[in-house]
Scaffold this motif. Structure first.
Motif, PDB file in Angstrom:
ATOM      1  N   UNK A  19      49.697  46.817  41.002  1.00  0.00           N
ATOM      2  CA  UNK A  19      48.876  45.851  40.277  1.00  0.00           C
ATOM      3  C   UNK A  19      48.350  46.521  39.017  1.00  0.00           C
ATOM      4  N   UNK A  20      47.909  45.709  38.070  1.00  0.00           N
ATOM      5  CA  UNK A  20      47.352  46.249  36.831  1.00  0.00           C
ATOM      6  C   UNK A  20      46.114  47.095  37.138  1.00  0.00           C
ATOM      7  N   UNK A  21      45.849  48.067  36.276  1.00  0.00           N
ATOM      8  CA  UNK A  21      44.745  48.997  36.539  1.00  0.00           C
ATOM      9  C   UNK A  21      43.380  48.337  36.396  1.00  0.00           C
ATOM     10  N   UNK A  22      43.325  47.126  35.858  1.00  0.00           N
ATOM     11  CA  UNK A  22      42.040  46.419  35.768  1.00  0.00           C
ATOM     12  C   UNK A  22      41.952  45.272  36.766  1.00  0.00           C
ATOM     13  N   UNK A  23      42.780  45.295  37.805  1.00  0.00           N
ATOM     14  CA  UNK A  23      42.810  44.203  38.778  1.00  0.00           C
ATOM     15  C   UNK A  23      41.463  44.028  39.477  1.00  0.00           C
ATOM     16  N   UNK A  24      40.885  45.106  39.977  1.00  0.00           N
ATOM     17  CA  UNK A  24      39.603  45.007  40.681  1.00  0.00           C
ATOM     18  C   UNK A  24      38.525  44.474  39.745  1.00  0.00           C
ATOM     19  N   UNK A  25      38.491  44.999  38.535  1.00  0.00           N
ATOM     20  CA  UNK A  25      37.506  44.535  37.571  1.00  0.00           C
ATOM     21  C   UNK A  25      37.680  43.067  37.228  1.00  0.00           C
ATOM     22  N   UNK A  26      38.918  42.637  37.115  1.00  0.00           N
ATOM     23  CA  UNK A  26      39.164  41.226  36.786  1.00  0.00           C
ATOM     24  C   UNK A  26      38.784  40.312  37.935  1.00  0.00           C
ATOM     25  N   UNK A  27      38.965  40.766  39.169  1.00  0.00           N
ATOM     26  CA  UNK A  27      38.527  39.949  40.295  1.00  0.00           C
ATOM     27  C   UNK A  27      37.022  39.734  40.249  1.00  0.00           C
ATOM     28  N   UNK A  28      36.285  40.811  40.024  1.00  0.00           N
ATOM     29  CA  UNK A  28      34.824  40.675  39.958  1.00  0.00           C
ATOM     30  C   UNK A  28      34.402  39.774  38.800  1.00  0.00           C
ATOM     31  N   UNK A  29      35.048  39.928  37.657  1.00  0.00           N
ATOM     32  CA  UNK A  29      34.705  39.097  36.507  1.00  0.00           C
ATOM     33  C   UNK A  29      35.037  37.638  36.780  1.00  0.00           C
ATOM     34  N   UNK A  30      36.144  37.390  37.489  1.00  0.00           N
ATOM     35  CA  UNK A  30      36.533  36.018  37.803  1.00  0.00           C
ATOM     36  C   UNK A  30      35.472  35.333  38.657  1.00  0.00           C
ATOM     37  N   UNK A  31      34.884  36.056  39.604  1.00  0.00           N
ATOM     38  CA  UNK A  31      33.824  35.476  40.426  1.00  0.00           C
ATOM     39  C   UNK A  31      32.591  35.174  39.575  1.00  0.00           C
ATOM     40  N   UNK A  32      32.256  36.082  38.692  1.00  0.00           N
ATOM     41  CA  UNK A  32      31.099  35.833  37.820  1.00  0.00           C
ATOM     42  C   UNK A  32      31.337  34.612  36.935  1.00  0.00           C
ATOM     43  N   UNK A  33      32.577  34.434  36.486  1.00  0.00           N
ATOM     44  CA  UNK A  33      32.887  33.326  35.575  1.00  0.00           C
ATOM     45  C   UNK A  33      32.960  31.976  36.286  1.00  0.00           C
ATOM     46  N   UNK A  34      33.025  31.980  37.602  1.00  0.00           N
ATOM     47  CA  UNK A  34      33.196  30.724  38.341  1.00  0.00           C
ATOM     48  C   UNK A  34      32.074  30.510  39.354  1.00  0.00           C
ATOM     49  N   UNK A  35      30.872  30.895  39.002  1.00  0.00           N
ATOM     50  CA  UNK A  35      29.762  30.789  39.943  1.00  0.00           C
ATOM     51  C   UNK A  35      29.549  29.353  40.432  1.00  0.00           C
ATOM     52  N   UNK A  36      29.743  28.391  39.563  1.00  0.00           N
ATOM     53  CA  UNK A  36      29.585  27.002  39.987  1.00  0.00           C
ATOM     54  C   UNK A  36      30.559  26.612  41.071  1.00  0.00           C
ATOM     55  N   UNK A  37      31.764  27.184  41.045  1.00  0.00           N
ATOM     56  CA  UNK A  37      32.791  26.886  42.037  1.00  0.00           C
ATOM     57  C   UNK A  37      32.549  27.653  43.332  1.00  0.00           C
ATOM     58  N   UNK A  38      32.348  28.971  43.240  1.00  0.00           N
ATOM     59  CA  UNK A  38      32.228  29.773  44.457  1.00  0.00           C
ATOM     60  C   UNK A  38      30.960  29.434  45.239  1.00  0.00           C
ATOM     61  N   UNK A  39      29.956  28.905  44.562  1.00  0.00           N
ATOM     62  CA  UNK A  39      28.713  28.566  45.256  1.00  0.00           C
ATOM     63  C   UNK A  39      28.880  27.359  46.167  1.00  0.00           C
ATOM     64  N   UNK A  40      29.979  26.622  46.015  1.00  0.00           N
ATOM     65  CA  UNK A  40      30.183  25.392  46.787  1.00  0.00           C
ATOM     66  C   UNK A  40      31.251  25.524  47.871  1.00  0.00           C
ATOM     67  N   UNK A  41      31.894  26.700  47.972  1.00  0.00           N
ATOM     68  CA  UNK A  41      33.014  26.831  48.898  1.00  0.00           C
ATOM     69  C   UNK A  41      32.921  28.135  49.691  1.00  0.00           C
ATOM     70  N   UNK A  42      33.422  28.079  50.928  1.00  0.00           N
ATOM     71  CA  UNK A  42      33.449  29.295  51.743  1.00  0.00           C
ATOM     72  C   UNK A  42      34.419  30.317  51.175  1.00  0.00           C
TER      73      UNK A  42
END
Length: 244
Positions: free
Chosen positions: A129-152
């Motif tokens: 995987x790309x060397x920034x994969x872990x960082x991008x996962x964390x950033x993706x969660x921060x960018x989608x707080x409205x979505x993740x707050x509504x789903x398990x």
């Protein structure tokens, strides 16, 4: 900081879960642990699967490396040597069990605080995987707080990458689009939820949770080699070109 947990099964002799069939667990172990096969797996682990994790721009993650409890000692020692400089890695030796159930149990046991959310990913021992994969996962969660707050659970997929063949003459590769492949696929899991990324076949994750897709960067390398379990049946060849 949200915990990120990965799981890599290294020639684990699971009961079921393989497309190459064996009558007994002993036959499966003999196949998986044959010296020529393991030599190829170790070379791919050493040159593909581990370097990308060792170089992550966000090194704050945990990786479970699952092996069989009867894995030959000289190979177990080699595995420990290869990961000695990676504090993220925990090598876990388990007796043969149903692959999915074993994986689910290990991922839940690895959560530092099950009441808090986490991210999970799968990692094959012959892919990168790309060397920034872990960082991008964390950033993706921060960018989608409205979505993740509504789903398990919420899936995050990076669907651009390469398929490569690695040999004595070097690397041959081609760019590819592959949605919901094992590599560069992660899941957000809310606190208190015992579901894991291994509850689902990777291609079917969009059937069970909302997913966010990213197509802006190449995020994985999938290798084709002599012992791909998924390529033992008749599959379409992927033309590749030598890398210069």
């Amino acid at each position: 900081m949200m915990q990120v947990i990965g799981l890599c099964r290294f020639s684990y002799p699971a009961i079921g879960g393989f497309q190459v069939g064996h009558e007994t667990t002993e036959e499966r172990m003999a196949y998986l642990w044959a010296e020529d096969r393991l030599e190829e797996r170790f070379r791919l682990l050493e040159t593909m699967a581990l370097p990308c994790l060792r170089a992550q721009t966000d090194p704050d993650f945990d990786l479970i490396l699952l092996i069989g409890d009867a894995f030959p000692k000289h190979h177990r020692d080699r595995l420990h040597d290869l990961t000695a400089d990676m504090p993220q890695v925990q090598i876990v030796a388990e007796a043969p069990r149903n692959s999915r159930e074993m994986s689910k149990q290990l991922l839940n046991q690895a959560r530092h605080d099950p009441s808090q959310p986490c991210m999970q990913f799968r990692h094959d021992d012959d892919d990168a995987v790309a060397v920034d994969f872990v960082g991008k996962m964390r950033q993706a969660v921060r960018d989608t707080q409205g979505l993740v707050s509504k789903h398990r659970m919420v899936g995050f997929d990076w669907n651009q990458g390469y398929v490569a063949e690695v040999g004595a003459q070097g690397i041959s590769a081609t760019q590819m689009y592959r949605p919901y492949y094992v590599a560069a696929l992660g899941t957000y899991i809310e606190g208190g939820c015992a579901m894991t990324i291994h509850n689902f076949m990777h291609e079917r994750i969009p059937q069970f949770m909302p997913c966010v897709t990213f197509s802006d960067a190449d995020m994985f390398v999938r290798t084709h080699n002599g012992y791909n379990d998924s390529r033992q049946k008749k599959v379409k060849d992927v033309p590749v070109e030598p890398c210069r």
